[in-house]
Motif scaffolding. Structure first.
Motif, PDB file in Angstrom:
ATOM      1  N   ASP A   1       0.788  -1.073   0.020  1.00 45.52           N
ATOM      2  CA  ASP A   1      -0.024   0.096  -0.088  1.00 45.52           C
ATOM      3  C   ASP A   1       0.906   1.330  -0.078  1.00 45.52           C
ATOM      4  O   ASP A   1       0.361   2.265  -0.376  1.00 45.52           O
ATOM      5  N   LEU A   2       2.213   1.038   0.464  1.00 43.54           N
ATOM      6  CA  LEU A   2       2.839   2.408   0.383  1.00 43.54           C
ATOM      7  C   LEU A   2       3.212   2.721  -1.001  1.00 43.54           C
ATOM      8  O   LEU A   2       3.564   3.954  -1.305  1.00 43.54           O
ATOM      9  N   GLY A   3       3.370   1.816  -1.951  1.00 39.72           N
ATOM     10  CA  GLY A   3       3.509   1.865  -3.175  1.00 39.72           C
ATOM     11  C   GLY A   3       2.433   2.908  -3.766  1.00 39.72           C
ATOM     12  O   GLY A   3       2.459   3.608  -4.673  1.00 39.72           O
ATOM     13  N   ASN A   4       1.213   2.434  -3.308  1.00 44.18           N
ATOM     14  CA  ASN A   4       0.038   3.153  -3.683  1.00 44.18           C
ATOM     15  C   ASN A   4       0.083   4.921  -3.223  1.00 44.18           C
ATOM     16  O   ASN A   4      -0.194   5.607  -4.181  1.00 44.18           O
ATOM     17  N   TYR A   5       0.408   4.884  -2.052  1.00 38.85           N
ATOM     18  CA  TYR A   5       0.387   6.249  -1.567  1.00 38.85           C
ATOM     19  C   TYR A   5       1.648   7.134  -2.473  1.00 38.85           C
ATOM     20  O   TYR A   5       1.293   8.145  -2.890  1.00 38.85           O
ATOM     21  N   GLU A   6       2.793   6.368  -2.986  1.00 37.98           N
ATOM     22  CA  GLU A   6       4.043   7.063  -3.480  1.00 37.98           C
ATOM     23  C   GLU A   6       3.383   7.511  -5.013  1.00 37.98           C
ATOM     24  O   GLU A   6       3.675   8.492  -5.350  1.00 37.98           O
ATOM     25  N   ARG A   7       2.844   6.449  -5.532  1.00 38.35           N
ATOM     26  CA  ARG A   7       2.061   6.533  -6.790  1.00 38.35           C
ATOM     27  C   ARG A   7       1.096   7.777  -6.940  1.00 38.35           C
ATOM     28  O   ARG A   7       0.978   8.558  -7.858  1.00 38.35           O
ATOM     29  N   TYR A   8       0.104   7.918  -6.079  1.00 41.45           N
ATOM     30  CA  TYR A   8      -0.828   8.647  -6.013  1.00 41.45           C
ATOM     31  C   TYR A   8      -0.623  10.118  -5.637  1.00 41.45           C
ATOM     32  O   TYR A   8      -1.027  11.190  -6.243  1.00 41.45           O
ATOM     33  N   LEU A   9       0.255  10.048  -4.721  1.00 41.42           N
ATOM     34  CA  LEU A   9       0.658  11.405  -4.070  1.00 41.42           C
ATOM     35  C   LEU A   9       1.898  12.125  -4.468  1.00 41.42           C
ATOM     36  O   LEU A   9       2.308  13.227  -4.005  1.00 41.42           O
ATOM     37  N   ASN A  10       2.644  11.215  -5.078  1.00 38.48           N
ATOM     38  CA  ASN A  10       4.035  11.778  -5.675  1.00 38.48           C
ATOM     39  C   ASN A  10       4.972  12.077  -4.366  1.00 38.48           C
ATOM     40  O   ASN A  10       5.417  13.241  -4.469  1.00 38.48           O
ATOM     41  N   VAL A  11       4.862  11.273  -3.544  1.00 37.86           N
ATOM     42  CA  VAL A  11       5.661  11.364  -2.181  1.00 37.86           C
ATOM     43  C   VAL A  11       6.625  10.370  -2.129  1.00 37.86           C
ATOM     44  O   VAL A  11       6.821   9.416  -2.668  1.00 37.86           O
ATOM     45  N   THR A  12       7.879  10.853  -1.059  1.00 40.85           N
ATOM     46  CA  THR A  12       8.991   9.609  -1.021  1.00 40.85           C
ATOM     47  C   THR A  12       9.063   9.342   0.334  1.00 40.85           C
ATOM     48  O   THR A  12       8.941  10.191   1.310  1.00 40.85           O
ATOM     49  N   LEU A  13       8.409   8.091   0.866  1.00 40.07           N
ATOM     50  CA  LEU A  13       8.268   7.997   2.103  1.00 40.07           C
ATOM     51  C   LEU A  13       9.537   7.066   2.491  1.00 40.07           C
ATOM     52  O   LEU A  13      10.399   6.577   1.981  1.00 40.07           O
ATOM     53  N   THR A  14       9.664   6.481   3.827  1.00 38.00           N
ATOM     54  CA  THR A  14      10.587   5.971   4.492  1.00 38.00           C
ATOM     55  C   THR A  14      10.029   4.544   5.100  1.00 38.00           C
ATOM     56  O   THR A  14       8.961   4.513   5.402  1.00 38.00           O
ATOM     57  N   ARG A  15      11.065   3.887   5.749  1.00 34.63           N
ATOM     58  CA  ARG A  15      10.545   2.671   6.437  1.00 34.63           C
ATOM     59  C   ARG A  15       9.860   2.896   7.568  1.00 34.63           C
ATOM     60  O   ARG A  15       8.904   2.086   7.826  1.00 34.63           O
ATOM     61  N   ASP A  16       9.891   4.115   8.134  1.00 25.86           N
ATOM     62  CA  ASP A  16       9.034   4.329   9.454  1.00 25.86           C
ATOM     63  C   ASP A  16       7.756   4.624   9.046  1.00 25.86           C
ATOM     64  O   ASP A  16       6.864   4.836  10.033  1.00 25.86           O
ATOM     65  N   ASN A  17       7.212   5.104   7.794  1.00 25.65           N
ATOM     66  CA  ASN A  17       5.810   5.044   7.389  1.00 25.65           C
ATOM     67  C   ASN A  17       5.366   4.140   7.514  1.00 25.65           C
ATOM     68  O   ASN A  17       3.916   3.748   7.198  1.00 25.65           O
ATOM     69  N   ASN A  18       5.823   2.681   7.609  1.00 29.32           N
ATOM     70  CA  ASN A  18       5.101   1.587   7.782  1.00 29.32           C
ATOM     71  C   ASN A  18       5.471   0.815   9.143  1.00 29.32           C
ATOM     72  O   ASN A  18       6.404   0.543   9.534  1.00 29.32           O
ATOM     73  N   ILE A  19       4.120   0.915   9.900  1.00 32.18           N
ATOM     74  CA  ILE A  19       4.334   0.239  11.435  1.00 32.18           C
ATOM     75  C   ILE A  19       3.703  -1.040  11.365  1.00 32.18           C
ATOM     76  O   ILE A  19       2.600  -1.428  10.985  1.00 32.18           O
ATOM     77  N   THR A  20       4.339  -1.977  12.049  1.00 31.72           N
ATOM     78  CA  THR A  20       4.005  -3.389  12.310  1.00 31.72           C
ATOM     79  C   THR A  20       3.872  -3.532  13.808  1.00 31.72           C
ATOM     80  O   THR A  20       4.610  -3.056  14.637  1.00 31.72           O
ATOM     81  N   THR A  21       3.017  -4.520  14.080  1.00 34.48           N
ATOM     82  CA  THR A  21       3.115  -5.032  15.451  1.00 34.48           C
ATOM     83  C   THR A  21       4.594  -5.281  15.987  1.00 34.48           C
ATOM     84  O   THR A  21       4.982  -5.186  17.188  1.00 34.48           O
TER      85      THR A  21
END
Length: 582
Positions: A70-90
């Motif tokens: 889903d972070l790929g969707n965010y980058e493609r739709y919003l033209n942003v560059t995210l980091t590993r910290d943008n994905n939180i897991t248990t």
């Protein structure tokens, strides 16, 4: 900081990621600076060790983070560059809290889910939400948070509680929740009971949805909307219908037509007058280009057929970024995309004996496609079929694109059938091979699996005397260096490079030390390109990945005009005349 939480009920996999991405895009059309966070309640620290057939593809970020697709969707739709910290897991949050406990940060107190874990989640979200994510390099205005899974799942409980507390911490008018629910059609009738129950579950957990996005086969009628509004204690305008559309690129338009953006801006008290005029203008331009893109595609009738020869074809999400990159390229070429899914195992001789029908169908699909793509993957299964597909493309003049493993099998095929190295193979696929043309990278950890590959954005240097390259013509002949994202453990053996190049396999791109082979290309072929990196991770709707664009354009027979258009676009960008905004 303002937050939009997207949660889901009834069942998983109903499109929370698309709703979250579309919400962020619509906020950007107002001129807001937007970032995104994905919460995944599984125990894995990250997505890197998960099988693609179980959870879909692993998406790789610039910093080497292996994250949810889903972070790929965010980058493609919003033209942003995210980091590993943008994905939180248990797993990531428990690891974080336990490490703090081991350091003595809690001063000997009993460490509990509440407040220590829930506080850690909120602190993490607040920190990441303020990290610049776009080319403005400024703190975002809004953070869209997608809560993975389904409300009520036991593993989601700490995150649900953390989000309940975050709403109080953020303050009035700074937090809005969108709940995505399913409205099934049973015997022709739209059924609202699952949505009613999902909203009750959300409220019992302490969350109070402000907007209800109803996933359904067909548009909700007024009676159904009114019924959902009444039993879920919201106004009818707070219920939006997200029915099936031609493509996911139509979803933002569908939401905007129902007043969704108005509800977002009113709920978050976003004052457009306080937004910088330049950002407002940019937002308006984003929306014009997005609508033009989606509506123009409705009038395209010519198709381009691509055979995707892979080993995880049973779950198409295993290649989600590849699919999206092909779509972006096809739209740029004014073609409708037809992906033909080919299980690489079915191209092998063993299948010919055990299942001749599957064997002949697979080869029919490969032979009749206009282009052949072999994507990345791990393990030996199906690789002989991939090698056979690469051989067909090379000898029959069929456009070919090999990505990561797809490049490696093309090298193996060339070594065997052109260089006469009959035993050529990869150490990954045959540890006893006499001619290891593909070897394990010496610096990679051979024991631990998670996060130990060559990951993230790395430079590739174009080599001298490669101006003839079709791929270089798309990047621009004046460019000597490109940056693409990597995810691999194996590489072409340097001991075989001279022999392969002497036979006509050109290594036109190498790493910054000149030791690692990054790009192969054949000179006298319509399009035969292999790349060790994963170009699909950087493809955008209005800025298709160059390897994918050249591949699809060659398959569609429009390479020359596409090159000219691409070069004109690059010139506009260089001169500041235009701007890639999506």
């Amino acid at each position: 900081m303002k937050y939009v939480l997207v949660s889901g009920g009834v069942i998983s996999g109903i499109g929370k990621g698309v709703i979250a991405s579309s919400s962020g895009l619509l906020l950007k059309t107002l001129g807001c600076k937007v970032t995104s966070i994905k919460i995944d309640p599984y125990m894995n620290v990250d997505a890197g060790t998960m099988a693609p057939t179980e959870h879909g593809e692993v998406f790789v970020l610039n910093d080497g983070g292996e994250v949810d697709l889903d972070l790929g969707n965010y980058e493609r739709y919003l033209n942003v560059t995210l980091t590993r910290d943008n994905n939180i897991t248990t797993g990531k949050m428990y690891k974080h809290v336990i490490e703090k406990e081991r350091r003595g940060d809690y001063l000997g107190r009993t460490v509990q889910i509440v407040p220590h874990l829930t506080d850690a989640i909120q602190d993490w979200v607040e920190r990441v939400a303020r990290t610049p994510a776009d080319d403005s390099n400024e703190e975002p205005d809004v953070c869209v948070i997608e809560l993975g899974g389904t409300l009520g799942d036991i593993e989601s409980a700490p995150f649900v509680e953390a989000m309940r507390q975050l709403r109080r911490r953020a303050g009035k008018d700074n937090f809005l929740q969108i709940h995505v629910s399913l409205v099934p059609v049973i015997h022709g009738e739209l059924k609202t009971k699952p949505t009613q129950q999902a909203i009750r579950d959300a409220r019992s957990a302490g969350l109070s949805p402000d907007l209800i996005a109803c996933r359904c086969e067909r548009s909700l009628d007024k009676a159904t909307t009114d019924k959902i509004a009444m039993f879920c204690q919201v106004e009818p305008e707070q219920v939006v219908s997200v029915h099936d559309v031609v493509s996911t690129y139509h979803v933002p338009i569908l939401l905007e037509q129902q007043g969704f953006l108005t509800q977002l801006s009113q709920g978050l008290k976003i004052d457009k007058q306080s937004i910088a005029p330049s950002l407002v203008t940019k937002g308006e331009r984003i929306w014009r280009q997005w609508k033009t893109l989606t509506t123009s595609q409705e009038h395209v009738y010519e198709t381009v057929s691509i055979a995707l020869v892979g080993k995880y074809v049973s779950l198409h999400d295993s290649y989600l970024s590849v699919i999206k990159s092909l779509e972006h390229a096809a739209m740029a070429c004014r073609r409708k995309l037809n992906i033909v899914w080919v299980d690489a195992t079915n191209l092998e001789q063993e299948t010919r004996e055990s299942n001749p029908e599957a064997f002949h169908k697979a080869w029919h699909d490969v032979c009749t496609a206009e282009g052949i793509l072999v994507p990345g993957g791990f393990g030996a299964r199906g690789t002989e079929g991939m090698i056979a597909a690469a051989h067909w493309a090379r000898t029959k003049g069929k456009p070919y694109l090999g990505i990561c493993l797809g490049m490696q099998v093309a090298v193996i095929e060339y070594a065997r059938n052109v260089c006469g190295i009959s035993g050529a193979h990869s150490i990954e696929l045959d540890q006893q091979t006499s001619d290891p043309v593909i070897i394990f990278m010496p610096e990679i950890d051979p024991v631990n699996m998670g996060g130990t590959m060559r990951l993230g954005s790395r430079p590739t240097i174009f080599q001298p005397n490669t101006e003839w390259s079709k791929l270089r013509s798309l990047y621009g002949l004046d460019r000597t260096t490109i940056d693409e994202r990597h995810r691999h453990r194996y590489e072409v053996n340097p001991e075989y490079i001279d022999r392969l190049q002497a036979a006509g396999l050109h290594f036109i791109g190498k790493d910054d030390k000149g030791e690692r082979m990054e790009i192969i290309e054949l000179k006298d072929h319509p399009w035969y390109v292999g790349v060790q990196f994963h170009p699909e991770y950087l493809s955008r709707v209005l800025a298709p990945s160059k390897p994918f664009l050249g591949f699809v354009a060659s398959a569609a027979g429009v390479f020359e005009p596409v090159v000219k258009a691409s070069q004109a676009r690059e010139a506009e960008l260089a001169n500041g005349v235009s701007e890639i905004i999506i």
